[in-house]
Design an enzyme around this catalytic site. Structure first.
Site, mmCIF file in Angstrom:
data_model
loop_
_atom_site.group_PDB
_atom_site.id
_atom_site.type_symbol
_atom_site.label_atom_id
_atom_site.label_comp_id
_atom_site.label_asym_id
_atom_site.label_seq_id
_atom_site.Cartn_x
_atom_site.Cartn_y
_atom_site.Cartn_z
ATOM 1 N N TYR A 296 58.468 12.902 -21.463
ATOM 2 C CA TYR A 296 58.158 13.800 -20.145
ATOM 3 C C TYR A 296 58.648 15.390 -20.394
ATOM 4 O O TYR A 296 58.579 16.404 -19.752
ATOM 5 C CB TYR A 296 58.610 13.201 -19.045
ATOM 6 C CG TYR A 296 57.646 12.212 -18.430
ATOM 7 C CD1 TYR A 296 57.285 10.983 -19.115
ATOM 8 C CD2 TYR A 296 56.756 12.402 -17.331
ATOM 9 C CE1 TYR A 296 56.413 10.114 -18.547
ATOM 10 C CE2 TYR A 296 56.009 11.476 -16.711
ATOM 11 C CZ TYR A 296 55.739 10.280 -17.207
ATOM 12 O OH TYR A 296 54.763 9.685 -16.934
ATOM 13 N N LYS B 194 60.491 -0.378 -27.165
ATOM 14 C CA LYS B 194 59.549 -0.670 -28.243
ATOM 15 C C LYS B 194 60.085 -0.318 -29.760
ATOM 16 O O LYS B 194 59.738 0.406 -30.639
ATOM 17 C CB LYS B 194 58.271 0.188 -27.879
ATOM 18 C CG LYS B 194 57.223 0.046 -29.089
ATOM 19 C CD LYS B 194 56.343 -1.486 -28.653
ATOM 20 C CE LYS B 194 55.491 -1.615 -29.723
ATOM 21 N NZ LYS B 194 55.025 -3.213 -29.834
ATOM 22 N N ASP C 134 55.379 -4.359 -24.526
ATOM 23 C CA ASP C 134 54.137 -5.233 -24.538
ATOM 24 C C ASP C 134 54.199 -6.414 -23.915
ATOM 25 O O ASP C 134 53.374 -7.051 -23.188
ATOM 26 C CB ASP C 134 53.454 -5.040 -26.024
ATOM 27 C CG ASP C 134 54.313 -5.171 -26.914
ATOM 28 O OD1 ASP C 134 55.636 -5.459 -26.975
ATOM 29 O OD2 ASP C 134 54.023 -5.190 -28.345
ATOM 30 N N ASP D 149 57.138 4.667 -16.121
ATOM 31 C CA ASP D 149 55.987 5.161 -15.170
ATOM 32 C C ASP D 149 54.659 3.987 -15.441
ATOM 33 O O ASP D 149 54.093 3.433 -14.297
ATOM 34 C CB ASP D 149 55.241 6.307 -15.856
ATOM 35 C CG ASP D 149 54.102 6.703 -15.233
ATOM 36 O OD1 ASP D 149 53.935 6.892 -13.786
ATOM 37 O OD2 ASP D 149 53.196 7.239 -15.731
ATOM 38 N N ASP E 110 53.259 1.190 -12.066
ATOM 39 C CA ASP E 110 51.763 0.948 -11.517
ATOM 40 C C ASP E 110 51.362 -0.475 -11.680
ATOM 41 O O ASP E 110 50.710 -1.009 -10.440
ATOM 42 C CB ASP E 110 50.768 1.886 -12.099
ATOM 43 C CG ASP E 110 50.770 3.160 -11.508
ATOM 44 O OD1 ASP E 110 51.497 3.563 -10.886
ATOM 45 O OD2 ASP E 110 49.521 3.737 -11.696
HETATM 46 C C1 IPM Z 1 54.644 8.958 -11.108
HETATM 47 C C2 IPM Z 1 53.569 9.948 -11.399
HETATM 48 C C3 IPM Z 1 54.170 11.219 -12.364
HETATM 49 C C4 IPM Z 1 54.825 10.569 -13.510
HETATM 50 C C5 IPM Z 1 52.984 12.161 -12.678
HETATM 51 C C6 IPM Z 1 52.292 12.755 -11.462
HETATM 52 C C7 IPM Z 1 53.586 13.351 -13.781
HETATM 53 O O1 IPM Z 1 52.369 9.301 -12.226
HETATM 54 O O2 IPM Z 1 55.402 9.550 -10.109
HETATM 55 O O3 IPM Z 1 54.709 7.916 -11.069
HETATM 56 O O4 IPM Z 1 54.162 10.425 -14.647
HETATM 57 O O5 IPM Z 1 56.011 10.515 -13.464
HETATM 58 MN MN MN Z 2 52.986 7.225 -12.281
#
Ligand code: IPM
Ligand code: MN
Ligand code: NAD
Length: 371
Positions: A150, A207, A240, A264, A268
């Site tokens: 990042y 990893k 993984d 990140d 999700d």
């Molecule tokens: C999050 C988002 C951000 C990240 C993006 C918008 C840069 O996906 O906060 O999870 O990857 O951290």
């Molecule tokens: Mn995200």
């Protein structure tokens, strides 16, 4: 520059000093819809707060070119106890420069190194996995928030030619790795699960079988720091394998610590266990400094402006912020109201209800004000 809007809860006389000062930055897309609902709920909780709204985001950037006003991050750190953020990202800003400068800017420049992303299933009906109950999904992902890929270090050479080279560097510092790993062990030591039982395991995810330089540093630091916490079980998984286990058996997880990018992606995936991105909350923390709280989801352009976005992730984020500010009673009320909303299906369609964003926010706020 348009001036920030003040929206203070009226303080009882003589209580002004106790008021927590919160900067509210809804941002773009559904951020503009869910954050007002979180604000309603905060106000309904009776928390003594002074809210100041900022218009940082795509509209402002397209209007006058400003992403972060001069001195913006210093101002946030100096004048506020916490920051409540929506999301950044707008199809009209192809470079995504405003999101990078505002969101990643806050994380990096305010040094909010611990991205705390709790993963909790509130009701079995929200989980896509068979036979998984709320008690089975109660873990936290601690994501390093200031380093890794990042940092966007690297470059492109010979662009547009057949010999083009793109380099994206993964920056890992001893200090950065150690402080997030230490944070994970301290988090484990000081936090219980929702049912009151102690947390007992920290799992480091990397990893290191393929990315040996960065992975080697994480491995060495994890071994050293875990040695200081003999009462906590230290575990390791490659990212993984962890992704597979998260879907196959989420019961096994307690505290997970990992780098910026893996954190990140995994959060999700973990949001999927909780009922989707509309349910996931997060905090960007530097202990002792002004910290920032935001739902895990983004600006969701396809559903923006339709009053269908789920506001509960933002509302749970507000609860997390209140708890961080020492307002545990108010945070408890908000979390209880969200649980009730889920159980009674007073929610948006993504999790089985039939309410709009505003109506779901209003229902939750009403429940909070009754408690
Ligand atoms: C999050 C988002 C951000 C990240 C993006 C918008 C840069 O996906 O906060 O999870 O990857 O951290
Ligand atoms: Mn995200
Ligand atoms: P996203 O999280 O915005 O949405 C993905 C999909 O998940 C949406 O299309 C929607 O179907 C669903 N979803 C997300 N939040 C929801 C909610 N509250 N209620 C109901 N459904 C919801 O991810 P994306 O589509 O990859 O990104 C869109 C934009 O947001 C991009 O510009 C991205 O960079 C940005 N983004 C910003 C942040 C942030 O500011 N913290 C986080 C993630 C993505």
């Amino acid at each position: 520059m348009s001036s920030p809007k003040k929206d203070s809860q009226k303080p009882a006389r003589g209580h002004e000093k106790k008021q927590k000062r919160i900067a509210v930055i809804p941002g773009d897309g559904i951020g503009l819809e869910v954050i007002p609902q979180a604000v309603k709920v905060i106000q309904a909780s009776g928390a003594e707060v002074a809210l100041t709204h900022f218009d940082w985001g795509a509209d402002r950037y397209l209007r006058d070119g400003t992403t972060v006003p001069p001195d913006g991050f210093a101002m946030l750190g100096r004048d506020f106890d916490a920051i409540l953020v929506g999301a950044f990202g707008d199809p009209r800003v192809k470079t995504n420069i405003h999101a990078k400068e505002i969101l990643l800017g806050m994380r990096f420049q305010m040094d909010l190194y611990a991205n705390v992303r709790p993963v909790r299933l509130l009701d079995a009906a929200l989980c896509p996995l068979k036979g998984v109950e709320p008690k089975d999904v109660d873990f936290v992902v601690l994501r390093e928030n200031t380093e890794g890929v990042y940092t966007d270090a690297g470059g492109v050479f010979k662009q547009g030619t057949p010999d083009e080279i793109a380099i994206q560097e993964d920056i890992n510092t001893r200090k950065g790795v150690e402080r997030i790993i230490r944070y994970a062990f301290e988090y484990c030591r000081t936090h219980t699960k929702l049912d009151g039982s102690p947390r007992s395991k920290v799992l480091m995810c990397d990893k290191s079988n393929a990315m040996t330089h960065a992975g080697g540093l994480w491995q060495r630091v994890f071994r050293e720091v875990s040695g200081e916490y003999s009462q906590i079980t230290a575990q390791h998984m490659y990212v993984d394998a962890l992704s597979m286990q998260m879907v196959r058996d989420p019961r096994q997880f307690d505290v997970i610590v990992t780098n910026n990018m893996f954190g990140d992606i995994l959060t999700d995936l973990a949001a999927g266990l909780q009922g989707g991105l509309g349910m996931a909350a997060s905090g960007n923390i530097h202990p002792g400094r002004t910290s920032m709280f935001e739902p895990v989801h983004g600006s969701a352009p396809p559903i923006a402006g339709k009053n269908i976005a789920n506001p509960l992730g933002a509302i749970l984020t507000a609860a997390m912020m209140l708890r961080h500010l020492g307002l545990a009673k108010e945070a408890d009320k908000v979390e209880a109201a969200v649980l009730e909303a889920v159980r009674e299906k007073r929610t948006t369609q993504d999790i089985g209800g039939s309410l709009g964003t505003r109506e779901a926010g209003e229902w939750a706020a009403k429940q909070v004000s009754r408690r």
